[in-house]
Design an enzyme around this catalytic site. Structure first.
Site, PDB file in Angstrom:
ATOM      1  N   CYS A  75       0.833  -1.200   0.000  1.00 26.53           N
ATOM      2  CA  CYS A  75       0.000   0.000   0.000  1.00 26.53           C
ATOM      3  C   CYS A  75       0.878   1.264   0.000  1.00 26.53           C
ATOM      4  CB  CYS A  75      -0.978  -0.043   1.177  1.00 26.53           C
ATOM      5  SG  CYS A  75      -2.349   1.113   1.026  1.00 26.53           S
ATOM      6  N   HIS A 102      -3.758  -5.316   0.616  1.00 28.20           N
ATOM      7  CA  HIS A 102      -3.196  -5.754   1.905  1.00 28.20           C
ATOM      8  C   HIS A 102      -3.190  -7.277   1.985  1.00 28.20           C
ATOM      9  CE1 HIS A 102      -2.745  -1.888   4.017  1.00 28.20           C
ATOM     10  NE2 HIS A 102      -3.740  -1.503   3.236  1.00 28.20           N
ATOM     11  N   GLU A 115      -1.781  -9.055   4.154  1.00 30.36           N
ATOM     12  CA  GLU A 115      -1.664  -9.515   5.537  1.00 30.36           C
ATOM     13  C   GLU A 115      -3.012  -9.775   6.204  1.00 30.36           C
ATOM     14  OE1 GLU A 115      -1.319  -4.918   5.826  1.00 30.36           O
ATOM     15  OE2 GLU A 115      -1.044  -6.514   4.349  1.00 30.36           O
TER      16      GLU A 115
END
Length: 520
Positions: A86, A176, A178
């Site tokens: 990001c 993202h 994660e």
């Protein structure tokens, strides 16, 4: 030959994303050690850390704003793979001559990621079946890609969502990976740290225990250690780990502060003193804690009072133990990160931590924190490897101040007795109805207000108990658990019928945010 579990490691530089700890957890799940540091970590410290790879986190700023967070130019000259996520991708793009501008249409939430051409090693298997679902959270986008970089993926609203310069081992993703909302994100991070950075995965429970035992033995030598045992997962695993390392040099002090769960003190003594052979001193300090808390309603002050009194009691007990030179704590990595952020001003400290507060100078005890590199899920895995009871290892989190922060306002013995009985019924019913292990955290809260009720032919005016149960992967966000109505009804009926002083039970349906998981 003993494996150095820290020899291969990933450095994560934090630009202020709410998800940064999740990056670290995904790296650890790939069995690779990593550390999280502020974005402005000095280059000398980065070189000394000697990372196998670097991950740049997301963040709330715009890279084109004056004073926007940045890294030293030399970072990209270290010759190690770099993954920007990001904000991290935008920072990398701008650094190498690309352009970042406000997006015409911002992207927040679910998006479908499409492949632009040859995905390459990092994205191997990511686009199986066509578009891949990802989680977006950005208001800026890369409008011009730097020379040498290839666009790998895009979405309907953003033409550049993944880039790479394979020759320089530089990679960037706008989404993202994660978070759990990106289903193949853990696979991408695993590929980055293992296939691209070359880490082979030494970070396993067995290796962590072996390394910790050696370090504890080297650190402590022949000196004695005192540990505050609470019965929670962290202090229990710390006790078992230290005991494996130094045996009878460890003495645990179990402080019964009158704010524990039902029969918790007896359970702790059975597990450690009787089953594991650990030396445990049980201190009955209920009156001291309740006296110190009398008249205090502020939650933060209650936490401070309890923390200070724990330290005072440990000091008294350590003076009774010959040659006690160390105070062990069950501090874990998220505590360290959040407390460090509070000191540097780079993170907001929502609640003070019971463990990471430093010790008074007069105590003259050195601090031993064998779990300070570990996340909670890693602590649980180590607990199981050490042979602790499954129910203890997988017990829901319990706050350091105990029931004091689950009793709203002033703490009284009457309130604590009511709460622990109500809480025990709630947890017992969650186990019997097979909900407990589907829930991340569940507990009862005592509300110091009375309501009118009717029991038999008489009018009652008694207290209210609130029940809280949440689902979460990371405890940074949480959703209330949809307990079936029939289970709610049964639990409510049992509490009202079996706990004297309660005539009303309510169920908390607040998510985090805006509410926190605990009420105080």
């Amino acid at each position: 030959m003993k494996t150095d579990i820290h020899s291969q490691k990933i450095l994560i530089l934090d630009f202020g994303s709410q998800y940064t700890q999740l990056i670290a957890r995904r790296v650890r799940e790939a069995h690779v050690f990593c550390e999280l540091h502020p974005f402005d970590m000095e280059m000398a410290a980065i070189r000394a850390f000697n990372p196998s790879g670097i991950i740049l986190s997301g963040g709330p700023k715009s890279v084109y704003e004056p004073g926007a967070p940045a890294v030293a130019e030399e970072l990209f000259e270290l010759g190690v793979p770099v993954l920007g996520i990001c904000y991290g991708m935008q920072l990398m793009s701008r650094h190498f001559g690309g352009e970042v501008v406000p997006a015409g249409k911002r992207e927040f939430g679910h998006a479908e990621l499409l492949c632009s051409g040859q995905p390459g090693q990092l994205f191997d298997g990511f686009f199986v079946g066509g578009a891949s679902p990802v989680w977006m959270s950005h208001g800026d986008h890369v409008s011009r890609v730097p020379d040498g970089f290839q666009v790998v993926a895009y979405t309907e609203n953003a033409p550049v969502c993944a880039i790479q310069d394979v020759s320089r081992n530089l990679y960037g993703v706008q989404f993202h990976p994660e978070v759990n909302h990106t289903p193949r994100g853990d696979q991408l991070i695993d590929t980055f740290v293992r296939a691209i950075c070359g880490c082979t995965g030494h970070w396993t429970p067995g290796q962590i225990i072996e390394d910790a035992v050696t370090r504890i033995q080297e650190q402590v030598g022949s000196e004695r250690v005192i540990l505050g045992l609470s019965g929670g997962v962290d202090s229990s695993v710390a006790a078992a780990l230290i005991h494996r390392a130094i045996g009878d040099q460890l003495t645990c002090v179990f402080v019964d502060n009158g704010l524990l769960r039902l029969e918790e003190g007896d359970q702790v003594m059975r597990t450690f003193a009787e089953n594991l052979g650990v030396k445990v001193i049980r201190v009955n300090a209920e009156e001291r804690f309740l006296s110190a808390l009398a008249g205090e309603s502020d939650p933060e002050k209650k936490r401070k009072i309890i923390g200070s009194l724990f330290v005072e009691i440990f000091d008294e007990e350590s003076n009774r133990i010959e040659d006690a030179r160390w105070l062990a704590q069950g501090t874990i990595y998220p505590d360290v990160i959040e407390s460090a952020g509070a000191k540097t001003g780079k993170a907001h400290n929502i609640k003070s931590h019971h463990n990471v507060g430093g010790l008074p100078e007069y105590m003259k005890l050195k601090l031993l924190e064998p779990l300070r590199e570990l996340f909670k899920d890693e602590v649980r895995a180590i607990g199981e490897e050490l042979g602790l009871p499954h129910q203890m290892v997988w017990r829901h989190p319990f706050p350091g101040p105990g029931l004091a922060v689950r009793i709203l306002g002033e703490v009284k013995k009457e309130y604590a007795d009511i709460l622990r009985r109500a809480d025990a019924i709630f947890i017992e019913e969650l186990y019997s109805s097979d909900h407990y292990h589907k829930i991340s955290q569940a507990f009862a809260v005592f509300l110091p207000v009375k309501s009118v009720g009717v029991m038999g032919d008489g009018r009652t005016y008694e207290y209210v108990v609130a029940l809280r149960a949440v689902e979460t992967k990371d405890f940074m966000t949480a959703s209330w658990y949809p307990l079936p109505y029939e289970d709610m009804a049964r639990i409510s009926a049992r509490i009202i019928n079996e706990v004297k002083g309660v005539n009303r039970v309510v169920y908390d349906i607040s998510s985090k945010p805006p509410a926190t998981i605990e009420w105080e």
